[in-house]
Design an enzyme around this catalytic site. Structure first.
Site: not given
Ligand code: NAD
Length: 252
Positions: A17, A85, A150, A154, A185, A188
């Site tokens: 992601g 992240n 969550y 945040k 966004i 996964p």
């Molecule tokens: N995608 C969105 O719409 C969105 C919106 C707002 C905020 N976010 C934030 O962005 C960040 C990334 O989210 P994403 O959408 O890419 O999610 P994602 O699920 O695609 O990726 C998250 C990654 O974090 C890793 N992870 C989970 N627990 C972990 C741990 N204990 N130690 C190390 N790695 C760990 C996972 O293996 C994965 O590779 C997160 O903090 C999420 O809350 C995402």
């Protein structure tokens, strides 16, 4: 092309992601990137494709932060940037959040961001400064009913970021600290949320690109470009801010 040339930058949760998109964009702009994740297989494979280094880390384990920073110091001799992240987003309201779920979310988001900032600052101070980005969410700014823990985590990250920014400025550390607040966004995490909340992952159906645009959902690179800016010296006067990347969702 060289907006972050030779800067040493750690990104957690970079096997998927947003973290993966950040890693790609930063390497493309000349950074030396260390990608960390619990998913060793995906992390190693992507790091080798991109030209980054991979370090296996569970961010909710305090000892892993000392090991990581020790490795970065040994390999590169400095740290210029950290993107906190890694994250999980279990779907549960105030009525169905369990204590175990609450603690796990707090640990992966809040504890890890605290340990990450603290250990990064120690190393950044040695070379005169750096830039920290803490990944928050629009969940820190508006009410998202299905994301109780969550949202709380945040929100905590948003406030922690401002405290670190103020301290770093007052102590003359040369370290900037900002939070980034994406809306939805296409990653996964959001595919899973769509399946759980709507019963189907609309983004995996016919013409996902058209659906993504129609639903107002962003692409990982929309966030990665902000990360490049915040990691670069272009943002040298920017600290303690909350950068919202949500196509205007929070102002409508
Ligand atoms: N995608 C969105 O719409 C969105 C919106 C707002 C905020 N976010 C934030 O962005 C960040 C990334 O989210 P994403 O959408 O890419 O999610 P994602 O699920 O695609 O990726 C998250 C990654 O974090 C890793 N992870 C989970 N627990 C972990 C741990 N204990 N130690 C190390 N790695 C760990 C996972 O293996 C994965 O590779 C997160 O903090 C999420 O809350 C995402």
């Amino acid at each position: 092309m060289d907006r972050v040339k030779d800067k040493v930058i750690v990104i957690t949760g970079a096997a998927s992601g947003l973290g993966l998109a950040d890693a790609r964009a930063l390497v493309n702009q000349g950074a030396k990137v260390v990608m960390t994740d619990i998913d060793t297989e995906a992390g190693q494979s992507h790091a080798s494709d991109i030209g980054a280094t991979f370090f296996r880390q569970d961010v909710s384990n305090e000892a892993s932060w000392n090991e990581l920073m020790g490795q970065v110091e040994q390999q590169f001799g400095r740290l210029d940037g950290l993107v906190n992240n890694a994250g999980i987003a279990p779907i549960a309201t105030i009525e169905d959040t369990t204590t175990d779920m609450w603690r796990r979310v707090m640990s992966i988001h809040l504890d890890a961001t605290f340990w990450g900032c603290q250990s990064a600052i120690k190393l950044m101070k040695q070379s005169g400064g750096g830039s920290i980005v803490n990944m928050s969410s629009t969940a820190a700014l508006i009410g998202l009913g299905p994301y109780l823990a969550y949202s709380a985590a945040k929100g905590g990250i948003r406030s922690m970021t401002k405290s670190i920014a103020v301290h770093s400025r007052q102590a003359g550390l040369g370290i900037r600290c900002n939070s980034v607040h994406p809306g939805s966004i296409s990653t996964p995490m959001v595919h899973t949320a769509l399946k759980t909340l709507l019963g189907t992952d609309l983004l995996a159906e016919e013409d996902p690109e058209k659906t993504r645009k129609a639903m107002g959902i962003g692409e990982p690179d929309d966030v990665a470009q902000m990360i490049v800016y915040l990691m670069s010296d272009e943002s040298k006067h920017v600290t303690g801010t909350e950068m919202v990347i949500d196509n205007g969702d929070t102002v409508i």
